[in-house]
Design a protein around this motif. Structure first.
Motif, PDB file in Angstrom:
ATOM      1  N   TYR A  19       0.888  -1.157  -0.070  1.00 48.69           N
ATOM      2  CA  TYR A  19      -0.007   0.102   0.014  1.00 48.69           C
ATOM      3  C   TYR A  19       0.904   1.241   0.031  1.00 48.69           C
ATOM      4  CZ  TYR A  19      -4.269  -2.758   1.237  1.00 48.69           C
ATOM      5  OH  TYR A  19      -5.390  -3.505   1.047  1.00 48.69           O
ATOM      6  N   TYR A  20       1.943   1.172   0.911  1.00 52.09           N
ATOM      7  CA  TYR A  20       2.846   2.549   1.081  1.00 52.09           C
ATOM      8  C   TYR A  20       3.396   2.624  -0.219  1.00 52.09           C
ATOM      9  CZ  TYR A  20       6.875   4.940   2.121  1.00 52.09           C
ATOM     10  OH  TYR A  20       8.210   6.015   2.230  1.00 52.09           O
ATOM     11  N   LEU A  21       4.035   1.511  -1.058  1.00 53.21           N
ATOM     12  CA  LEU A  21       4.586   1.632  -2.249  1.00 53.21           C
ATOM     13  C   LEU A  21       3.795   2.330  -3.547  1.00 53.21           C
ATOM     14  CD1 LEU A  21       6.911  -1.336  -2.240  1.00 53.21           C
ATOM     15  CD2 LEU A  21       7.848   0.986  -2.273  1.00 53.21           C
ATOM     16  N   LYS A  24       3.185   5.778  -2.567  1.00 51.96           N
ATOM     17  CA  LYS A  24       4.291   6.633  -3.145  1.00 51.96           C
ATOM     18  C   LYS A  24       4.518   6.820  -4.521  1.00 51.96           C
ATOM     19  CE  LYS A  24       9.205   6.289  -2.013  1.00 51.96           C
ATOM     20  NZ  LYS A  24       9.897   5.074  -2.306  1.00 51.96           N
ATOM     21  N   THR A  25       4.349   5.806  -5.277  1.00 49.74           N
ATOM     22  CA  THR A  25       4.449   5.955  -6.840  1.00 49.74           C
ATOM     23  C   THR A  25       3.515   6.998  -7.367  1.00 49.74           C
ATOM     24  OG1 THR A  25       5.403   3.631  -6.709  1.00 49.74           O
ATOM     25  CG2 THR A  25       4.626   4.609  -8.820  1.00 49.74           C
ATOM     26  N   SER A  26       2.120   6.873  -6.941  1.00 50.74           N
ATOM     27  CA  SER A  26       1.234   7.702  -7.501  1.00 50.74           C
ATOM     28  C   SER A  26       1.636   9.120  -7.117  1.00 50.74           C
ATOM     29  CB  SER A  26      -0.208   7.249  -7.066  1.00 50.74           C
ATOM     30  OG  SER A  26      -0.246   7.594  -5.546  1.00 50.74           O
ATOM     31  N   GLN A  27       2.199   9.352  -5.883  1.00 48.05           N
ATOM     32  CA  GLN A  27       2.296  10.958  -5.380  1.00 48.05           C
ATOM     33  C   GLN A  27       3.875  11.328  -6.395  1.00 48.05           C
ATOM     34  OE1 GLN A  27       2.656  11.070  -1.350  1.00 48.05           O
ATOM     35  NE2 GLN A  27       0.543  10.865  -1.227  1.00 48.05           N
ATOM     36  N   GLU A  28       4.649  10.297  -6.596  1.00 49.63           N
ATOM     37  CA  GLU A  28       5.831  10.895  -7.260  1.00 49.63           C
ATOM     38  C   GLU A  28       5.921  10.824  -8.846  1.00 49.63           C
ATOM     39  OE1 GLU A  28       9.284   8.695  -4.300  1.00 49.63           O
ATOM     40  OE2 GLU A  28       8.762   7.768  -6.279  1.00 49.63           O
ATOM     41  N   HIS A  29       4.576  10.167  -9.288  1.00 47.92           N
ATOM     42  CA  HIS A  29       4.423  10.286 -10.782  1.00 47.92           C
ATOM     43  C   HIS A  29       2.893  10.783 -10.849  1.00 47.92           C
ATOM     44  CE1 HIS A  29       8.155   8.476 -11.489  1.00 47.92           C
ATOM     45  NE2 HIS A  29       8.220   7.647 -10.487  1.00 47.92           N
ATOM     46  N   PRO A  30       2.492  12.073 -10.559  1.00 47.36           N
ATOM     47  CA  PRO A  30       1.018  12.366 -10.786  1.00 47.36           C
ATOM     48  C   PRO A  30       0.775  12.666 -12.328  1.00 47.36           C
ATOM     49  CG  PRO A  30       2.307  13.970 -10.063  1.00 47.36           C
ATOM     50  CD  PRO A  30       3.478  13.082  -9.947  1.00 47.36           C
ATOM     51  N   ASP A  31       1.826  12.724 -13.154  1.00 48.03           N
ATOM     52  CA  ASP A  31       1.487  12.923 -14.528  1.00 48.03           C
ATOM     53  C   ASP A  31       1.147  11.372 -15.127  1.00 48.03           C
ATOM     54  OD1 ASP A  31       4.095  12.262 -13.801  1.00 48.03           O
ATOM     55  OD2 ASP A  31       5.102  13.378 -15.688  1.00 48.03           O
ATOM     56  N   MET A  32       1.426  10.436 -14.585  1.00 51.02           N
ATOM     57  CA  MET A  32       1.356   8.978 -15.147  1.00 51.02           C
ATOM     58  C   MET A  32       0.590   8.021 -14.437  1.00 51.02           C
ATOM     59  SD  MET A  32       5.251   7.955 -16.327  1.00 51.02           S
ATOM     60  CE  MET A  32       4.674   6.691 -17.088  1.00 51.02           C
ATOM     61  N   THR A  33       0.092   8.535 -13.279  1.00 54.26           N
ATOM     62  CA  THR A  33      -0.665   7.501 -12.455  1.00 54.26           C
ATOM     63  C   THR A  33      -1.699   8.099 -11.831  1.00 54.26           C
ATOM     64  OG1 THR A  33       0.644   7.830 -10.492  1.00 54.26           O
ATOM     65  CG2 THR A  33       1.567   6.399 -11.936  1.00 54.26           C
ATOM     66  N   LYS A  34      -2.851   7.348 -11.535  1.00 53.98           N
ATOM     67  CA  LYS A  34      -3.893   7.628 -10.566  1.00 53.98           C
ATOM     68  C   LYS A  34      -4.257   6.438  -9.670  1.00 53.98           C
ATOM     69  CE  LYS A  34      -8.217   9.407 -11.085  1.00 53.98           C
ATOM     70  NZ  LYS A  34      -9.572   9.255 -11.857  1.00 53.98           N
TER      71      LYS A  34
END
Ligand code: PAY
Ligand code: ZN
Length: 311
Positions: A19-21, A24-34
């Motif tokens: 859940y954490y990972l 974190k990925t979604s916060q670091e790549h807001p342009d590519m992820t949701k």
């Protein structure tokens, strides 16, 4: 190792870490992820999807991948995390992942069975089912890959709640299956490709698993998995068997790939990742990178071929 591209995900992660990972990925790549919440499990753990997209406008095609339907198959959630990491690192670097993300949205469910996964970390490493309880039995859990509405509870499943392949009280009785089918029904016009990741056996499977009958596009899917298996053999020297589920492994009704196929997702696959039985579900962490890289190679080649066909 250039093949792994410097990825260091060679360990298994607890549910909380996963859940954490993904968060974190979604916060670091807001342009590519949701991050999308599609429901919750029997024990009320959240079912998070990560949507990956290229840096472009909206598209009309999508791919689905779920991991961790079965609790003890730890390499499966590890693969979903591997794929997510690979996608965000190698978008605009690797031509295949770039084309995939530029042409489709990719929905990834890293742990479809969070309750069972947690249980394998705390109590019983060999647990397979979810953790739902019902009146009238002390046995716990439904096999989520027998609970879909696809020739439900026929040969290859069990109506005994104590069985590891228990189909549940009725099709889609389980909240995890309900969450997935609800999302897929709502997106079935765009979703063209479906992958469900399991272990072990090293097999690339496609429908049907609920009958020995062939699907209409059997030879098309056969050629796709064959090409993927040849590629794995050439690059990683590992043997993957391939074919329809019923013929290649065994009859397994109520599965997600068959249900997705019958919903009209005509490119639907179940992968059985490493190994072939030496370690089985207990695949050691030092084998994660090869297992994930070869599965990634298969997902990429099949996706690229399907995108060419849909063009
Ligand atoms: O689509 O035919 C299919 C999937 C079959 C899988 C199943 O749901 O039973 C195969 C098993 C799995 O990954 O769950 C294989 C493993 C080794 C098992 O537990 O038998
Ligand atoms: Zn499985």
């Amino acid at each position: 190792d250039p093949k792994s591209g410097g990825m260091t995900y060679e360990r298994y992660h607890s549910l909380e870490d996963i859940y954490y990972l993904i968060n974190k990925t979604s916060q670091e790549h807001p342009d590519m992820t949701k991050l999308i919440l599609i429901g919750s499990s029997f024990e009320k753990n959240p079912l998070y999807l990560l949507k990956l997209s290229g840096r472009r406008g909206p598209v009309d095609k999508a791919m689905w991948m779920d991991c961790g339907i079965h609790a003890r198959e730890w390499i499966s959630p590890a693969f979903c995390l591997w794929f997510i990491k690979y996608a965000v690192i190698f978008y605009k670097e690797n031509p295949d992942i770039t084309a995939m993300l530029d042409k489709m949205d990719i929905y990834i469910l890293p742990v479809m069975n969070p309750d069972g996964y947690k249980y394998t970390w705390t109590t019983n490493r060999m647990w397979r089912k979810n953790r739902s309880v019902r009146e009238g039995t002390s046995c716990v859990g439904v096999d989520l890959n027998r609970n879909f509405d696809a020739n439900w509870c026929t040969a290859g499943a069990s109506s005994n709640p104590c069985s590891d392949i228990y189909c549940g009280q009725y099709p889609e009785s389980e909240p995890e299956v309900q969450a997935v089918t609800k999302f897929l029904r709502a997106h079935k016009d765009s979703i063209k490709l479906y992958f469900s990741m399991h272990s072990y056996s090293q097999m690339l499977l496609f429908p049907y698993s609920y009958t020995h009958d062939q699907i209409p596009n059997h030879s098309e899917l056969f050629d796709l998995v064959k090409e993927a298996a040849v590629k794995i053999r050439r690059h990683y020297k590992n043997v993957y068997h391939f074919g329809s589920g019923a013929k290649t492994i065994y009859l397994a009704p109520g599965g997600s790939d068959d249900w997705a196929y019958d919903q009209g997702i005509l490119y639907s696959f179940t992968f059985e990742l490493q190994d072939r039985g030496r370690y089985g579900f207990l695949l050691p962490p030092n084998l994660i990178s090869v297992a994930c890289n070869e599965a990634l190679a298969a997902v990429k080649i099949i996706s690229m071929r399907v995108l060419e066909k849909l063009h």
